[in-house]
Design an enzyme around this catalytic site. Structure first.
Site, PDB file in Angstrom:
ATOM      1  N   GLY A  16       0.804  -1.226   0.000  1.00 56.00           N
ATOM      2  CA  GLY A  16       0.000   0.000   0.000  1.00 56.00           C
ATOM      3  C   GLY A  16       0.837   1.276   0.000  1.00 56.00           C
ATOM      4  CD  GLN A  17      -0.410   7.387   0.196  1.00 58.06           C
ATOM      5  OE1 GLN A  17      -1.387   7.193   0.935  1.00 58.06           O
ATOM      6  NE2 GLN A  17      -0.035   8.581  -0.176  1.00 58.06           N
ATOM      7  CB  ILE A  19      -0.014  10.004   3.890  1.00 58.45           C
ATOM      8  CG1 ILE A  19      -0.369   9.729   5.363  1.00 58.45           C
ATOM      9  CG2 ILE A  19       1.487   9.889   3.646  1.00 58.45           C
ATOM     10  CD1 ILE A  19       0.280  10.636   6.381  1.00 58.45           C
ATOM     11  CE  LYS A  40      -7.581   2.799  10.661  1.00 57.95           C
ATOM     12  NZ  LYS A  40      -6.459   1.901  10.912  1.00 57.95           N
ATOM     13  CE1 TYR A  91      -9.243   3.825   7.643  1.00 57.06           C
ATOM     14  CE2 TYR A  91      -9.685   6.182   7.501  1.00 57.06           C
ATOM     15  CZ  TYR A  91      -8.783   5.132   7.612  1.00 57.06           C
ATOM     16  OH  TYR A  91      -7.445   5.397   7.686  1.00 57.06           O
TER      17      TYR A  91
END
Ligand code: AKB
Length: 326
Positions: free
Chosen positions: A15-16, A177, A151, A147
């Site tokens: 992933g990123q 990010i 979290k 999401y």
């Protein structure tokens, strides 16, 4: 006594953030000591050839345990997650991956007496009822996305495992990010990356949130540095564990477009807000990370203009080489 981090497992390494974090961890701790894992996406040649790589499914505890046993894993960076935009399209998948993946790793952490587990959180923990500017560390957590729900639950779960079982778990609330190595996958803040790619590729970009949308953001080198710094911090000095606000900069889409326009004067931006606008509107404009500063010395290095210079430099090089989108 602080246990040593000798064998590191990274989930979500394709992933990123995971892809760059894995390479930096390999630089610092030795390539053979950092085991990269992913679910389905093929790893880059760099990731695959620089150290061990395996496919696992974080929802399947046996598939993780096999790797934990094979390599004698004592540290985990759990980067695998379904992000906000994809999570709203498929809330059940988001719950399944984010919650079951997390508890599986925590359980293995106890079973194998791991030294440390790093599990990132996000600005998505916030929703209605918080001050939008300089949102404090301690604040109401009422997210409006699945999401965000996962979290908040993840933070609470991690803190429970710290108190109840004495596991050493750390986590930070990432802002959006921005990076040029690996494209982000399915977040709301993805526009802040896409705008650079499209500026270099086509000289224009149609943004899926409005021009005055302002969110906390961070350049990838700061995100990597902060994550490793928190992982290496002295546990005894930490008052918080899994929920550190982590900030660097805050800007609107107009500010971002202006910063690009200083370097590409003809750059054009259009706006077609979609369902992601409501998600962005539910998140803070900027956050207060004084707990991270005080407890583990966090200090970002990159601001908007320095980031724009660096992003454009790398993406232009890639475009010239014909590998902009790889
Ligand atoms: C997202 O937009 O979903 C992520 C995040 C802020 O956690 N980038």
């Amino acid at each position: 006594m602080k246990k040593e981090m000798k064998k590191i497992l990274v989930t979500g390494s394709v992933g990123q953030i995971g892809s760059e974090l894995t390479m930096e961890l390999r630089n610092r701790y030795g390539a053979e000591n950092v085991i990269a894992t992913g679910r389905k996406t093929q790893p880059s040649e760099e990731l695959k050839n620089s150290g061990p790589f395996h496919f696992i499914n974080v929802n399947d505890i046996n598939s993780i345990e096999e790797i934990v046993k094979k390599y004698d894993i004592d540290t985990v960076y759990h980067m695998a997650a379904i992000l906000s935009a994809v999570g709203e399209k498929n809330p059940q998948l988001c719950w399944d991956v984010n919650m079951n993946g997390t508890i599986n790793l925590l359980e293995l952490g106890i079973k194998y007496e791991m030294a440390r587990i790093i599990i990132p959180s996000s600005i998505a923990v916030w929703g209605a009822g918080v001050p939008l500017d300089n949102t404090p560390q301690e604040s109401v957590l009422k997210p409006s996305t699945m999401y965000g729900v996962t979290k908040v639950c993840g933070e609470l779960l991690c803190d429970y495992y710290v108190q109840r079982f004495g596991l050493d778990i750390r986590g930070l609330r990432y802002p959006g990010i921005i990076s040029y190595e690996t494209l982000p996958g399915g977040g709301t803040t993805d526009y802040a990356v896409a705008i650079y790619y499209e500026a270099v590729d086509k000289g224009e970009y149609t943004c899926f949130v409005k021009e005055d949308t302002r969110l906390p953001m961070m350049y990838m080198p700061d995100a990597i540095e902060g994550t490793i710094q928190l992982a290496e911090a002295d546990f005894d000095k930490l008052i918080h564990h899994s929920d550190f606000n982590h900030a660097a900069m805050s800007f609107s889409v107009t500010d971002l477009a202006d910063s690009i326009r200083k370097r590409i004067p003809d750059f054009k931006v259009g706006y077609e807000p979609d369902y992601r606008q409501a998600i962005a509107d539910s998140w803070p404009n900027s956050i207060d990370d004084s707990a991270a500063q005080e407890e583990w010395g966090w200090k970002p290095k990159w601001d908007l203009d320095a980031m724009t210079d660096d992003m454009l430099k790398h993406l232009r090089e890639r475009k010239e080489a014909g590998t902009l989108y790889r």
